[in-house]
Enzyme design. Structure first.
Site, mmCIF file in Angstrom:
data_model
loop_
_atom_site.group_PDB
_atom_site.id
_atom_site.type_symbol
_atom_site.label_atom_id
_atom_site.label_comp_id
_atom_site.label_asym_id
_atom_site.label_seq_id
_atom_site.Cartn_x
_atom_site.Cartn_y
_atom_site.Cartn_z
ATOM 1 N N THR A 216 0.787 -1.270 0.050
ATOM 2 C CA THR A 216 0.013 0.066 -0.120
ATOM 3 C C THR A 216 0.944 1.214 -0.306
ATOM 4 N N GLU B 223 -6.096 -5.791 4.251
ATOM 5 C CA GLU B 223 -6.142 -6.940 3.224
ATOM 6 C C GLU B 223 -7.339 -6.600 2.206
ATOM 7 N N GLY C 210 2.664 -2.762 8.275
ATOM 8 C CA GLY C 210 3.014 -3.230 9.672
ATOM 9 C C GLY C 210 4.362 -3.486 9.826
HETATM 10 C C1 LIG Z 1 -8.161 -14.503 20.499
HETATM 11 C C2 LIG Z 1 -7.066 -13.377 19.706
HETATM 12 C C3 LIG Z 1 -8.057 -12.391 19.226
HETATM 13 C C4 LIG Z 1 -7.933 -12.010 17.783
HETATM 14 C C5 LIG Z 1 -8.450 -10.791 17.357
HETATM 15 C C6 LIG Z 1 -8.018 -10.166 16.044
HETATM 16 C C7 LIG Z 1 -8.280 -8.696 15.954
HETATM 17 C C8 LIG Z 1 -7.602 -7.936 15.015
HETATM 18 C C9 LIG Z 1 -6.464 -7.166 15.651
HETATM 19 C C10 LIG Z 1 -5.510 -6.482 15.033
HETATM 20 C C11 LIG Z 1 -5.771 -6.399 13.509
HETATM 21 C C12 LIG Z 1 -4.676 -5.379 13.015
HETATM 22 C C13 LIG Z 1 -4.582 -5.696 11.549
HETATM 23 C C14 LIG Z 1 -3.948 -7.005 11.303
HETATM 24 C C15 LIG Z 1 -2.921 -7.087 10.181
HETATM 25 C C16 LIG Z 1 -3.366 -6.514 8.926
HETATM 26 C C17 LIG Z 1 -2.508 -6.790 7.642
HETATM 27 C C18 LIG Z 1 -3.037 -6.031 6.570
HETATM 28 C C19 LIG Z 1 -2.018 -6.290 5.504
HETATM 29 C C20 LIG Z 1 -2.579 -5.336 3.954
HETATM 30 O O1 LIG Z 1 -3.493 -4.727 4.070
HETATM 31 S S1 LIG Z 1 -1.594 -5.815 2.821
HETATM 32 C C21 LIG Z 1 -2.279 -4.819 1.465
HETATM 33 C C22 LIG Z 1 -3.821 -5.530 0.989
HETATM 34 N N1 LIG Z 1 -4.222 -4.731 -0.036
HETATM 35 C C23 LIG Z 1 -5.080 -5.251 -0.801
HETATM 36 O O2 LIG Z 1 -5.763 -6.201 -0.418
HETATM 37 C C24 LIG Z 1 -5.419 -4.563 -2.018
HETATM 38 C C25 LIG Z 1 -6.682 -4.831 -2.514
HETATM 39 N N2 LIG Z 1 -6.839 -4.802 -4.244
HETATM 40 C C26 LIG Z 1 -6.646 -5.860 -4.938
HETATM 41 O O3 LIG Z 1 -6.600 -6.993 -4.448
HETATM 42 C C27 LIG Z 1 -6.923 -5.676 -6.445
HETATM 43 O O4 LIG Z 1 -6.542 -4.331 -6.708
HETATM 44 C C28 LIG Z 1 -8.341 -5.930 -6.693
HETATM 45 C C29 LIG Z 1 -8.711 -7.268 -6.822
HETATM 46 C C30 LIG Z 1 -9.419 -4.880 -6.016
HETATM 47 C C31 LIG Z 1 -8.235 -5.539 -8.269
HETATM 48 O O5 LIG Z 1 -7.577 -5.969 -9.149
HETATM 49 P P1 LIG Z 1 -7.270 -5.862 -10.484
HETATM 50 O O6 LIG Z 1 -7.799 -4.535 -10.825
HETATM 51 O O7 LIG Z 1 -6.306 -6.267 -10.955
HETATM 52 O O8 LIG Z 1 -8.638 -6.832 -11.077
HETATM 53 P P2 LIG Z 1 -10.160 -6.649 -11.708
HETATM 54 O O9 LIG Z 1 -9.715 -5.649 -12.937
HETATM 55 O O10 LIG Z 1 -10.864 -6.077 -10.546
HETATM 56 O O11 LIG Z 1 -10.467 -8.014 -11.876
HETATM 57 C C32 LIG Z 1 -9.539 -8.776 -13.119
HETATM 58 C C33 LIG Z 1 -9.678 -10.257 -13.042
HETATM 59 O O12 LIG Z 1 -8.841 -10.594 -11.970
HETATM 60 C C34 LIG Z 1 -9.305 -11.389 -10.914
HETATM 61 N N3 LIG Z 1 -8.688 -11.158 -9.647
HETATM 62 C C35 LIG Z 1 -8.809 -10.174 -8.880
HETATM 63 N N4 LIG Z 1 -7.734 -10.376 -7.939
HETATM 64 C C36 LIG Z 1 -7.726 -11.739 -8.112
HETATM 65 C C37 LIG Z 1 -6.819 -12.585 -7.021
HETATM 66 N N5 LIG Z 1 -6.255 -12.166 -6.065
HETATM 67 N N6 LIG Z 1 -6.800 -13.866 -7.087
HETATM 68 C C38 LIG Z 1 -7.429 -14.308 -8.371
HETATM 69 N N7 LIG Z 1 -8.087 -13.685 -9.419
HETATM 70 C C39 LIG Z 1 -8.357 -12.169 -9.102
HETATM 71 C C40 LIG Z 1 -10.768 -10.831 -11.005
HETATM 72 O O13 LIG Z 1 -11.564 -11.752 -10.379
HETATM 73 C C41 LIG Z 1 -11.136 -10.777 -12.447
HETATM 74 O O14 LIG Z 1 -11.463 -11.905 -12.967
HETATM 75 P P3 LIG Z 1 -12.369 -12.031 -14.150
HETATM 76 O O15 LIG Z 1 -11.721 -11.030 -15.471
HETATM 77 O O16 LIG Z 1 -13.842 -11.475 -13.718
HETATM 78 O O17 LIG Z 1 -12.330 -13.307 -14.614
HETATM 79 C C1 LIG Z 2 -4.209 -1.646 10.542
HETATM 80 C C2 LIG Z 2 -3.942 -1.606 9.213
HETATM 81 C C3 LIG Z 2 -2.840 -2.418 8.797
HETATM 82 C C4 LIG Z 2 -2.424 -2.402 7.408
HETATM 83 N N1 LIG Z 2 -1.137 -3.221 7.100
HETATM 84 C C5 LIG Z 2 -0.790 -3.014 5.878
HETATM 85 C C6 LIG Z 2 0.256 -3.799 5.508
HETATM 86 O O1 LIG Z 2 1.000 -4.448 6.230
HETATM 87 N N2 LIG Z 2 0.860 -3.808 4.437
HETATM 88 C C7 LIG Z 2 0.105 -3.086 3.265
HETATM 89 O O2 LIG Z 2 0.443 -2.965 2.161
HETATM 90 N N3 LIG Z 2 -1.033 -2.472 3.446
HETATM 91 C C8 LIG Z 2 -1.364 -2.404 4.926
HETATM 92 N N4 LIG Z 2 -2.561 -1.568 5.222
HETATM 93 C C9 LIG Z 2 -3.094 -0.998 4.086
HETATM 94 C C10 LIG Z 2 -4.474 -1.514 3.549
HETATM 95 O O3 LIG Z 2 -4.448 -2.541 2.719
HETATM 96 C C11 LIG Z 2 -5.226 -0.301 2.908
HETATM 97 O O4 LIG Z 2 -5.562 0.550 3.667
HETATM 98 C C12 LIG Z 2 -6.395 -1.075 2.046
HETATM 99 O O5 LIG Z 2 -6.150 -1.872 1.169
HETATM 100 C C13 LIG Z 2 -7.523 -0.077 1.634
HETATM 101 O O6 LIG Z 2 -6.836 0.710 0.789
HETATM 102 P P1 LIG Z 2 -7.030 2.484 0.757
HETATM 103 O O7 LIG Z 2 -6.355 2.646 2.278
HETATM 104 O O8 LIG Z 2 -6.154 3.058 -0.242
HETATM 105 O O9 LIG Z 2 -8.518 2.753 1.048
HETATM 106 P P2 LIG Z 2 -9.150 3.361 -0.570
HETATM 107 O O10 LIG Z 2 -8.953 2.104 -1.486
HETATM 108 O O11 LIG Z 2 -8.674 4.510 -0.751
HETATM 109 O O12 LIG Z 2 -10.939 3.025 0.013
HETATM 110 C C14 LIG Z 2 -11.398 4.378 0.579
HETATM 111 C C15 LIG Z 2 -12.879 4.163 0.054
HETATM 112 O O13 LIG Z 2 -13.002 4.165 -1.284
HETATM 113 C C16 LIG Z 2 -13.807 2.924 -1.654
HETATM 114 N N5 LIG Z 2 -13.591 2.409 -2.932
HETATM 115 C C17 LIG Z 2 -12.248 2.234 -3.493
HETATM 116 N N6 LIG Z 2 -12.026 1.474 -4.571
HETATM 117 C C18 LIG Z 2 -13.362 1.323 -4.954
HETATM 118 C C19 LIG Z 2 -14.221 0.607 -5.988
HETATM 119 N N7 LIG Z 2 -13.564 0.031 -7.052
HETATM 120 N N8 LIG Z 2 -15.495 0.685 -5.896
HETATM 121 C C20 LIG Z 2 -16.114 1.053 -4.798
HETATM 122 N N9 LIG Z 2 -15.589 1.873 -3.910
HETATM 123 C C21 LIG Z 2 -14.315 1.795 -3.615
HETATM 124 C C22 LIG Z 2 -13.509 2.151 -0.678
HETATM 125 O O14 LIG Z 2 -14.632 1.019 -0.574
HETATM 126 C C23 LIG Z 2 -13.556 2.857 0.542
HETATM 127 O O15 LIG Z 2 -14.631 3.067 1.110
HETATM 128 C C24 LIG Z 2 -3.159 -1.584 6.691
HETATM 129 C C25 LIG Z 2 -4.173 -0.829 6.933
HETATM 130 C C26 LIG Z 2 -4.565 -0.976 8.195
HETATM 131 C C27 LIG Z 2 -5.799 -0.156 8.626
#
Ligand SMILES: CCCCCCCC/C=C\CCCCCCC/C=C/C(=O)SCCNC(=O)CCNC(=O)[C@H](O)C(C)(C)COP(=O)(O)OP(=O)(O)OC[C@H]1O[C@@H](n2cnc3c(N)ncnc32)[C@H](O)[C@@H]1OP(=O)(O)O
Ligand SMILES: Cc1cc2nc3c(=O)[nH]c(=O)nc-3n(C[C@H](O)[C@H](O)[C@H](O)COP(=O)(O)OP(=O)(O)OC[C@H]3O[C@@H](n4cnc5c(N)ncnc54)[C@H](O)[C@@H]3O)c2cc1C
Length: 572
Positions: free
Chosen positions: A53, A335, A92
């Site tokens: 991110t 995620e 993180g």
């Molecule tokens: C007892 C104990 C208690 C425990 C308590 C716990 C409480 C919690 C405590 C603390 C929590 C704190 C936080 C925890 C740790 C956080 C860790 C976080 C890490 C992160 O955030 S890492 C970064 C994460 N970022 C994302 O996930 C990004 C999201 N975006 C995407 O994945 C993509 O951009 C997309 C999927 C939204 C769009 O991708 P894209 O534009 O490339 O694709 P499309 O055009 O939409 O679709 C095209 C095509 O691709 C297919 N597709 C898309 N993604 C995938 C995939 N991953 N795998 C397979 N296929 C995929 C999609 O379906 C389309 O297919 P078709 O064309 O329709 O066939």
């Molecule tokens: C506690 C925490 C830990 C994290 N840890 C990590 C980490 O370890 N590594 C890492 O890489 N990232 C990490 N992240 C980042 C996290 O993955 C992003 O915050 C998350 O993917 C959302 O992206 P953004 O923040 O850019 O929000 P945006 O994508 O800007 O979203 C903002 C708003 O826009 C809307 N929006 C965006 N796109 C669309 C669409 N196509 N259609 C409709 N609505 C849309 C969303 O629904 C949302 O309401 C962490 C975040 C948090 C809060």
């Protein structure tokens, strides 16, 4: 996950080392690369962050701005942050803890961009932990919760890494700069699919924690008079308290079982993918995205219901509930932000619906879409029969998927571009996808309670819990079931009265059901949820340890209150 969430102390955190950095090496590195980094990561000889991110992009991975440009003359990649918004932001451990990071960057070779790929970058010295040359690091500042984790920022100023630092299990760049395509461009996203799947268990654990705290406390807390002159009852005797807590308790079990299915599916599909069979990837992505979105959203809301059900003490950090809510709220954004993830599931459902319309027999979690009859068969249903309840949820989901897909087709027939039609139907699409995931959770819950190897008396309790979860879902979303007459008003009334009966049925087993999560006090970190139930003594001890109680008269009196009081008295 719970163990991984224990940070090593304030200000640093290696959660992401375990749940994101190390799995990325496992899933995306070649065998050669694993030999170089995997054991170092597993032995914590290096500490890593998952740096994807950026300040300007989190959801839209294809829009990330960090670049990795291949230089064939030195056989290196040049990692660069070209703009302020390309600054890596949120990962993180990135701020102060990690000395390595897997960096997601747009890969350029021979002047062409091949999209986002993962690269291993050392970001701090292993000698003195100072940032490496060209790398700027820092913490992003206080957050809603999880402030023990140093979510950080990183900027790269033309940092050079060896070609071999591109994680090349799927895609490759040869020494001369030739790009070798992966079997699917989405394999670079495989770690996200894995992590979303683990969030289902995190949600289950979080909701299990909250219901453990609230149910135990509701047996300790006595309040008000149910009958004049009688002793104050346990607040769990109030039906409203049961109506608040038991559906959350049932959801915790439902999500726990759903996470079992998710883990099994992930293992089996990725196993097939290892052998080159990519056919399951789309279903795995849709299921993990939908389940992550659904379970984390219900969990965050459910934890806040538990907090409110504990009154004032629920609002105290002594309860552990505010921290749990803050963590669960993070799961809704991290995620893959929940709305975007549920839209991914909707995209898959629309595709499957079209295939079904074209005569293809659907399989897996969408098989019901082609099997469910569009014409409702109203009638007096047995609303205590699990088969009836599962069928109702599948009919609801099939109807809503069909409705959203037909709406979209209608918009396109009016001349709208597909993308515009999609956007103008996206609220319907989200609701349909939520109904689909809800029907999966209900079906999986029912199948699990009917097949899990337990004593029949335990199966009876779990069956009641599954009925309660399903009946609660039907009464909370009654309109969806009534819309085409599939359920009648009489069915909904029957569901409501059966739900009340289930609340009373679950009451005697409520404490046993939360004790069964076996969450140690050290994990719960809650005075209200203590296993020994000695809430009040420990609440007083907890409060006395508040920093404000270190002195009888706080220094703020002398600095602010005393002069303020004096000046006000002087005016009398
Ligand atoms: C007892 C104990 C208690 C425990 C308590 C716990 C409480 C919690 C405590 C603390 C929590 C704190 C936080 C925890 C740790 C956080 C860790 C976080 C890490 C992160 O955030 S890492 C970064 C994460 N970022 C994302 O996930 C990004 C999201 N975006 C995407 O994945 C993509 O951009 C997309 C999927 C939204 C769009 O991708 P894209 O534009 O490339 O694709 P499309 O055009 O939409 O679709 C095209 C095509 O691709 C297919 N597709 C898309 N993604 C995938 C995939 N991953 N795998 C397979 N296929 C995929 C999609 O379906 C389309 O297919 P078709 O064309 O329709 O066939
Ligand atoms: C506690 C925490 C830990 C994290 N840890 C990590 C980490 O370890 N590594 C890492 O890489 N990232 C990490 N992240 C980042 C996290 O993955 C992003 O915050 C998350 O993917 C959302 O992206 P953004 O923040 O850019 O929000 P945006 O994508 O800007 O979203 C903002 C708003 O826009 C809307 N929006 C965006 N796109 C669309 C669409 N196509 N259609 C409709 N609505 C849309 C969303 O629904 C949302 O309401 C962490 C975040 C948090 C809060």
């Amino acid at each position: 996950m719970a163990a991984a969430l224990q940070t090593l102390g304030g200000g640093i955190g290696i959660t992401l080392h375990w749940i994101a950095f190390t799995p990325t090496i496992e899933q995306q590195a070649t065998e050669e690369q694993k030999k170089k980094w995997l054991k170092l990561a597993q032995d914590v000889a290096i500490v890593g962050a998952y740096a994807q991110t950026e300040m300007g992009h989190g959801t839209f991975v294809r829009g990330l701005e960090t670049t990795a440009t291949y230089d064939p003359s030195t056989q290196e990649f040049v990692i660069n942050s070209p703009t302020l918004t390309s600054t890596k932001w949120w990962p993180g451990g990135l701020g102060k803890t990690a000395n390595h990071a897997t960096v997601m960057a747009q890969l350029y070779t021979r002047g062409k961009c091949y999209g986002p790929h993962n690269f291993m970058v050392q970001i701090r010295s292993l000698e003195n932990h100072q940032p490496c040359p060209g790398v700027t690091l820092g913490d992003i500042g206080p957050k809603m919760e999880s402030n023990g984790n140093d979510n950080g920022f990183a900027r790269f100023d033309h940092v050079r890494i060896p070609r071999e630092n591109m994680l090349m299990k799927f895609a490759r760049v040869e020494a001369d700069g030739t790009y070798v395509q992966p079997p699917s461009s989405k394999l670079a996203y495989s770690n996200m699919v894995y992590l979303r799947g683990t969030f289902v268990m995190s949600a289950a654990q979080a909701l299990a924690s909250a219901t453990t705290i609230a149910v135990r406390y509701s047996c300790v807390r006595r309040q008000s008079e149910m009958k004049p002159g009688e002793p104050e009852p346990q607040i769990l005797e109030y039906q409203t308290q049961q109506y608040k807590l038991f559906p959350q308790l049932a959801a915790a079990y439902a999500f726990w079982f759903a996470s079992w299915f998710m883990t099994q599916q992930h293992g089996s599909i990725t196993g097939s993918m290892e052998k080159g069979d990519m056919s399951g990837l789309a279903e795995l992505h849709a299921l993990s995205a939908g389940l992550k979105s659904y379970t984390t959203a219900v969990t965050a809301r459910g934890i806040d219901v538990c907090r409110m059900a504990c009154g004032g003490h629920g609002y105290s950090h002594a309860s552990g509930l505010p921290a749990l809510f803050g963590g669960a709220a993070a799961l809704c954004t991290a995620e893959g932000e929940n709305t975007v993830m549920m839209l991914q599931t909707a995209r898959y459902l629309v595709k499957c619906f079209a295939q079904s319309q074209a005569g293809k027999r659907l399989t897996g979690t969408v098989a019901y879409l082609s099997a469910v009859q569009p014409s409702p068969v109203a009638g007096n249903r047995n609303m205590s029969d699990l088969g009836t309840l599962v069928a109702a949820f599948q009919h609801r989901a099939a109807r809503m998927v069909r409705h959203a897909a037909m709406q979209m087709q209608g918009e396109m027939q009016k001349g709208k571009a597909r993308e515009d039609a999609w956007n103008s139907c996206s609220v319907l699409l989200i609701k349909a996808a939520e109904a689909h995931v809800h029907s999966f959770v209900v079906r999986n819950f029912a199948e699990t309670v009917q097949t899990v190897e337990v004593d029949e008396s335990v199966r009876a309790v779990l069956t009641s819990l599954c009925q309660l979860y399903s009946l609660y879902g039907i009464t909370e979303h009654a309109g969806d079931f009534l819309k085409d007459g599939y359920l009648t008003g009489r069915d909904i009334d029957a569901a409501s009265s059966h739900l009340s009966a289930m609340l009373a049925r679950v009451r005697p087993d409520a404490v046993a059901l939360v004790d069964a999560f076996d969450l140690h006090d050290k994990i719960l970190r809650s005075v209200l949820g203590r296993y020994d139930g000695r809430v009040y003594e420990h609440l007083y001890e907890w409060a006395k340890k508040s920093p404000l109680n270190k002195s009888e008269v706080h220094e703020s009196y002398y600095k602010y209150l005393q002069p303020f009081l004096k000046s006000n008295r002087a005016k009398l």
